[in-house]
Design an enzyme around this catalytic site. Structure first.
Site, mmCIF file in Angstrom:
data_model
loop_
_atom_site.group_PDB
_atom_site.id
_atom_site.type_symbol
_atom_site.label_atom_id
_atom_site.label_comp_id
_atom_site.label_asym_id
_atom_site.label_seq_id
_atom_site.Cartn_x
_atom_site.Cartn_y
_atom_site.Cartn_z
ATOM 1 N N SER A 113 0.840 -1.195 0.000
ATOM 2 C CA SER A 113 0.000 0.000 0.000
ATOM 3 C C SER A 113 0.876 1.246 0.000
ATOM 4 O O SER A 113 2.004 1.233 0.496
ATOM 5 C CB SER A 113 -0.899 0.021 1.236
ATOM 6 N N ASP A 114 0.347 2.309 -0.572
ATOM 7 C CA ASP A 114 0.948 3.611 -0.318
ATOM 8 C C ASP A 114 0.741 3.900 1.163
ATOM 9 O O ASP A 114 -0.075 3.275 1.835
ATOM 10 C CB ASP A 114 0.308 4.683 -1.193
ATOM 11 N N TRP A 115 1.467 4.850 1.703
ATOM 12 C CA TRP A 115 1.503 5.066 3.145
ATOM 13 C C TRP A 115 0.151 5.576 3.652
ATOM 14 O O TRP A 115 -0.247 6.686 3.373
ATOM 15 C CB TRP A 115 2.637 6.022 3.476
ATOM 16 N N ALA B 192 -2.659 4.211 2.716
ATOM 17 C CA ALA B 192 -3.676 4.041 1.675
ATOM 18 C C ALA B 192 -4.582 2.859 1.962
ATOM 19 O O ALA B 192 -5.629 2.726 1.338
ATOM 20 C CB ALA B 192 -3.005 3.857 0.311
#
Length: 1191
Positions: free
Chosen positions: A381-383, A385
């Site tokens: 995941s993006d941070w 997200a």
């Protein structure tokens, strides 16, 4: 990606209260009972989550996305929190205000606000209804031959892991709880280390002694594949020397749908082919050094506004709503190439796609990425997200970052101990958790990070791991800066990662920055300059004692007076612009400003250099400074970045196409007044009618800018587009300005005359009445130059444009088919999807969950605050049950366009080879970028059947498929000597023959109805030129597929005599659907070593040969394959091949339709000795076939 830890002014650090947070999202998952009040939200959550799972299952049964349920639950949580907050506010008002009439006003306003919020949602009901279809279960990794050895090793390691170790390596430890921006926990029992994940696409964020090279958009402007690859090697080598396992780059999303996108500069340009080429070269370079590359952001993160919940004052993230064809042909295209290149990791994006969060969108992660594209690595995941626990795991997420849940640095993870609980209570299948862990470990093995000679074990076992800290510049610092742990260690060892590995990193950065410079205007050959300050094309005889006056104007010419790294994550626009702002930035080791570069090359005894270092116009207060100049060089810029930082009035995304700090006015005033006090006798170069000096404009920019206010001024002799050059800004610029390097950069996007020219995709969605912002990608694939061309809009400078100091010619264009079949006509679609090359790891022995006691915190364990652990508090928290898992309505959903990494292997078959000759017709040597564009047929239609609502015959309809006037499909960059340097002849420059290939995918469009790549019938145009509008040569090629359309059975003979049907992997098609199986006379199967061939004969003489199924890898298990003989349901054939006890069993079933099996169906079976099949021999089996099977 996250902001720097100490930048606490950003609202994402402390916005929680009544917005959608980790609590109500967590309640969506049956991980544990949570009936206590939320510490911040202050509301009670349901203690029984089985109802939600039943609803989840029902939502799939009804064909709804599971994210609709999630959206509904979020909405309920929002409403309940609103009333709780309202009640608290009223109590406070009563305590402090005794006037009841004021209380009435407060109540009325609050009620009106709630009604308005509800009415907004009712005005657009689709905003709450997800329309991204479900795709379950998540495909397991380990099906690719190139990953086979890595998965075998990973299987052996994961088999020995405890449950908490599997959770530990897939869950981040929490923001700042490690030395890198992302850190996973280790699996100590089996020797798997914690992983360091670090930004970013430009270089190593927060690290010391690393190169701050050019940004991705500058790299794309070079159009140089060799430099792209070398830059990847440099990034990988520096990451390796700093102890980084996973590099969070390159970036191909955003692709640049809007020219105002805040993070466009991190990618390589607007075109999917340009993005894909640069991404592949970068990935291969990074991973050649043993570093796991991460392609990001998957997918649709095209603006910063509303990208994350809570970041813009709304509880929900924006939804990027795009069609299936748009996704495949534009946004997912570079991801497919990256997967094919073997990328280790894919990062999912913040926002929603079709109203389902990208990091828990099962269609995107399971269906497209892992099934259709055959991705073998792990999805991270993006941070922050990630928006759910079990739901995201089932949807295909393999690693959450940085470990925290919905709020920064609170340690309340969606996974960690809750993922352990989910495995123990049965709500997360162990098969899914095993696959998550195996994908991470396999990527680690794939990149050779198990080699302890190069990868030392991190402390306390060794001295490996990251040798820098993202959170302090001091030598000694906190090991877990995000927790209450006060333990310190030597965290910064000052390892120099620059200029190692056998090449100079600074020289490479300088070369890339220089080749990325695009020369937009060069009136009367103003450039290149001489070191005496003149134009080399018209250098006069210098008067005795007369110096040339050169004036430098604009704050972009100098280094930030406060220090080159004074602004966090480069979050300011002071001084020359080397990069944008955000998580994709680097600490500059040094910065050569444009002024420094000019001073280093101009001769002091010949040039008088003046500086005006602000963007305030000198025309009002210092006209004498302007008036005395012979040459004025104006430096301006435009900046943007990631949405967690606001710079002046720019909140990530740009507001318009204007230059920053009133740059247009500075250019206009300088250009109008430069040299106005000089007498004509003193002038050292030709002037325009207004007798002003010569002006050169240099622009450092994150994206397109409107140049209309000054571009046509006669005194503006040259415009230089310098992009974002990094640390070598000044040196790379003077290389081009003074002719040491011939400019060869080309625009990676279109520079339009106004924002409206870009169409509906041009503007940023900044205001919305919807509780979930809806951004509809109505333009489809018509973005940037494709939109301009389709609507006949004249740009200022088109995509691919770029001038040189020399001239080039393209001629002798030849287009040849590589096929060796009659008429050189390929089948319209790829053949049947091939079987997996390998079998995924089998953990069937691990189907029973691990001992719950082993998952409890060890006795005496000291828990650090905000640190994410995999352990649970007590076995009493485990509540096992039968949980219904998401399903796909019983549909067979495996994509026919899949089968290998990147997609079906036939998509990469070369169908057309294009050759042409390129010549340098000028005097200087230089590099040229020939660009290949494909023009698709104009009249393309898809025929389909629409079910009759009255019960009558189905209606046959056609849908027109629209294409942009041209699409980039290939390019290269070559160096050619000029006339003065050519060894062939003094009168001519060097010439070379260039060859570019076109693959099946290059010549196909994505058919939403067929769910496959289709080559349309008709004439294709092949264009070659130096930009999307400077096309020097064009040829037409007829690539009509060999399809025989049968309207009646008696039409078979003339149709097939004309077309000589031979189709690989495809069945006969009938538009009218009148062809019956009655005429089938015989069936013959040919069995080869590795393939099965089927011949179906009709009494009228038609012979259709079908290449059905590779048998390699299937000899140990049963393989089944269905062939649709008539796609409209007349008849079908099913072939089953399997080795029953040393023999090959061949079965054939003939029926009326693909879904119905009437009593009249026939099954035929025979057996062959598998030993009789050799690589060169064939065996024929004749099966009797009953006639008379009618519709």
């Amino acid at each position: 990606m996250p902001p720097q830890s100490y930048h606490r002014t950003d609202p994402i650090h402390h916005r929680r209260s009544y917005d959608v947070n980790d609590t109500d999202l967590d309640d969506f998952d049956p991980l544990h009972d949570r009936s206590a009040d939320d510490s911040d939200g202050g509301y009670e959550t349901p203690s029984d989550n089985k109802y939600l799972l039943r609803s989840l299952s029902q939502s799939h049964t009804n064909g709804r996305s599971h994210d609709r349920l999630l959206a509904d639950e979020k909405r309920k949580g929002l409403c309940s929190r609103f009333f709780i907050l309202l009640f608290r506010s009223l109590r406070q008002c009563l305590a402090h205000i005794r006037r009841r009439w004021l209380l009435v006003i407060v109540l009325t306003c609050a009620l009106l606000g709630l009604l308005r919020l509800r009415s907004r949602g009712e005005n657009r009901p689709t905003s709450m209804d997800g329309h991204s279809p479900p795709w379950y279960p998540s495909p397991r990794g380990g099906t690719s031959k190139t990953w086979e050895e890595s998965y075998q090793k990973a299987e052996q390691m994961v088999q020995k892991m405890t449950l908490t170790e599997k959770v530990n390596i897939t869950t981040g430890t929490g923001w700042m709880n490690g030395l890198c921006v992302g850190n996973t926990g280790p699996a100590t029992n089996v020797g798997f280390p914690s992983l360091c994940l670090q930004d970013g696409p430009l270089g190593l964020r927060f690290a010391d002694n690393v190169t701050a090279g050019p940004a991705g958009i500058t790299v794309g402007s070079t159009w140089n594949k060799d430099l792209m690859h070398k830059r990847g090697r440099m990034l990988g080598l520096e990451a390796k020397l700093k102890g980084i396992n996973v590099l969070l780059g390159p970036s191909v999303g955003p692709i640049g749908r809007t020219p105002l996108g805040g993070r466009n500069w991190e990618g390589f340009g607007i075109d999917p082919v340009l993005q894909a080429t640069a991404a592949v070269e970068t990935i291969q370079g990074i991973q050649a050094e043993g570093i796991m590359a991460t392609i990001k952001h998957f997918v649709g993160n095209e603006q910063e506004h509303f990208r994350r919940p809570d970041e813009w004052g709304l509880p929900q993230a924006l939804s990027s709503n795009m069609a299936d064809r748009t996704l495949h042909e534009l946004y997912a295209w570079p991801f497919a190439d990256s997967v094919r290149a073997g990328v280790a990791s894919v990062m999912c994006s913040y926002q929603q796609v079709n109203n389902s969060h990208a990091c828990q969108n099962s269609k995107l992660l399971n269906g497209i990425l892992k099934d259709e594209l055959g991705f073998q690595g792990f999805v991270q995941s993006d941070w922050l997200a990630q928006r759910s626990g079990v739901a995201s795991a089932l949807a295909g997420l393999d690693m959450n970052m940085p470990g925290d849940g919905a709020v920064w640095a609170d340690g309340d993870s969606f996974w960690g101990s809750k993922l352990t609980m989910a495995a123990l209570n049965g709500s997360l299948p162990m098969e899914r958790l095993n696959d998550m862990a195996t994908r991470v470990v396999a990527a680690w093995y794939k990149l050779g990070q198990d080699d302890e000679y190069y990868w030392h074990r991190p402390p306390p076992e060794g001295d490996g791991g990251p040798n820098f800290s993202s959170w302090t510049n001091e030598g000694y610092g906190l090991i877990h800066a995000g927790s209450d742990d006060e333990a310190t260690a030597l965290v910064n060892r000052w390892v120099n990662a620059m200029d190692v590995g056998g090449f100079s990193h600074s020289s490479l950065a300088r070369r890339i920055a220089a080749e990325g410079i695009v020369l937009l205007k060069n009136d009367r050959e103003m450039l290149p300059l001489s070191r005496n300050g003149y134009s080399q094309s018209s250098e006069p005889t210098k008067k005795a004692g007369r110096k040339v006056h050169v004036g430098v104007f604009g704050h972009d010419a100098i280094t930030n007076p406060d220090g080159m790294n004074s602004c966090i994550d480069r979050g300011c626009n002071k001084g020359t612009l080397a990069m944008g702002w955000g998580s994709g930035t680097v600490e500059l080791p040094y910065l050569v400003s444009p002024l420094d570069g000019l001073r280093s090359v101009l001769h002091e005894d010949a040039v008088d250099l003046s500086l005006w270092s602000t963007n305030e116009s000198p025309a009002t207060t210092h006209m004498d400074l302007l008036g005395k100049q012979d040459l004025c060089i104006v430096f301006v810029n435009v900046d943007s970045g990631e949405g967690y930082l606001k710079v002046e009035d720019i909140e990530g995304d740009r507001n318009d196409l204007k230059l920053d700090h009133d740059g247009e006015r500075l250019i206009e005033d300088v250009a109008s007044n430069c040299g106005r006090d000089r007498k004509s006798a003193d002038r050292v170069s030709e002037r325009d009618e207004k007798a002003t000096g010569d002006t050169i404009v240099v622009i450092h920019s994150v994206g397109p800018v409107s140049l209309e206010s000054f571009i046509d001024k006669p005194s503006v002799r040259a415009v230089v587009w310098a992009n974002l050059p990094g640390q070598e800004s000044g040196t790379s610029l003077v290389d081009v300005l003074f002719g040491d390097l011939n400019p060869s950069g080309h625009l990676p996007y279109t520079i339009g005359k106004s924002l409206d020219d870009y169409g509906p995709a041009g503007k940023i969605l900044k205001h919305t009445p919807d509780p979930i912002p809806q951004q509809d990608f109505e333009e489809g694939i018509f973005v940037d130059y494709k939109w301009f061309d389709a609507h006949a809009i004249a740009p200022r400078y088109e995509f691919g444009y770029g001038l040189s100091y020399t001239t080039f010619e393209i001629r002798n264009l030849v287009v040849e088919s590589t096929l060796h079949t009659p008429d050189d006509r390929p089948p319209p679609t790829p053949g049947p999807r091939p079987a997996d090359e390998c079998s995924p790891p089998d953990y069937s022995r691990d189907s029973v969950p691990h001992d719950p006691v082993d998952a409890v915190f060890p006795a005496g364990w000291r828990k650090l605050k905000n640190y994410v652990y995999p352990y649970i508090d007590s076995v009493r928290d485990i509540k096992r049950g039968k949980y219904p898992f998401p399903v796909n309505d019983g549909k067979e959903i495996s994509s026919p366009a899949g089968g290998r990494e990147g997609g079906h292997p036939e998509l990469w078959d070369v169908l057309v080879r294009v050759t042409f000759e390129v010549s340098n017709t000028g005097s200087r040597s230089g590099q040229v970028v020939p660009q290949l564009y494909v023009v698709f047929p104009e009249e393309v239609y898809e025929t389909y059947h629409e079910n009759s609502s009255t019960g009558g015959d189905d209606a046959v309809k056609q849908e027109k498929i629209n294409f942009p006037p041209r699409q980039l499909r290939g390019f290269t960059k070559i160096h050619l000597a000029g006339q003065a340097e050519s060894t062939a002849s003094e009168a001519t420059g060097e010439s070379r023959t260039v060859m570019l290939d076109l693959t099946r995918r290059d010549l196909s469009y994505w058919s939403v109805r067929q769910q496959n790549w289709v080559i349309p019938d008709g004439r294709f145009g092949i264009e070659v030129g130096l930009s999307s509008r400077d096309l020097r040569s064009k040829r037409w090629s007829n690539l009509e597929s060999r399809t025989c359309t049968l309207e009646r059975l008696d039409h078979v003979r003339p149709c097939c005599e004309e077309h000589s049907i031979y189709r690989q992997g495809r069945a006969l098609e009938s538009d009218a659907g009148t062809l019956s199986a009655a005429g089938l006379a015989h069936l013959r199967l040919r069995i080869y070593k590795s393939v099965v061939g089927i011949q179906v004969g009709l009494p009228v003489g038609l012979l259709v040969r079908l290449l059905v199924r590779p048998l390699m890898g299937c000899m140990q298990r049963t393989c089944k394959h269905r062939i649709i003989y008539n796609p409209f349901g007349v008849s079908y054939l099913t072939l089953a091949v399997g080795p029953p006890r040393g023999a090959i069993l061949i079965g054939m079933r003939v029926g009326m339709s693909a879904r119905e099996h009437p009593a009249g169906n026939h099954s035929l079976r025979t057996r062959l000795d598998s030993q009789a099949i050799t690589s060169c021999s064939t065996t024929e089996v004749a099966l009797p076939f009953r006639q008379g099977l009618e519709r």
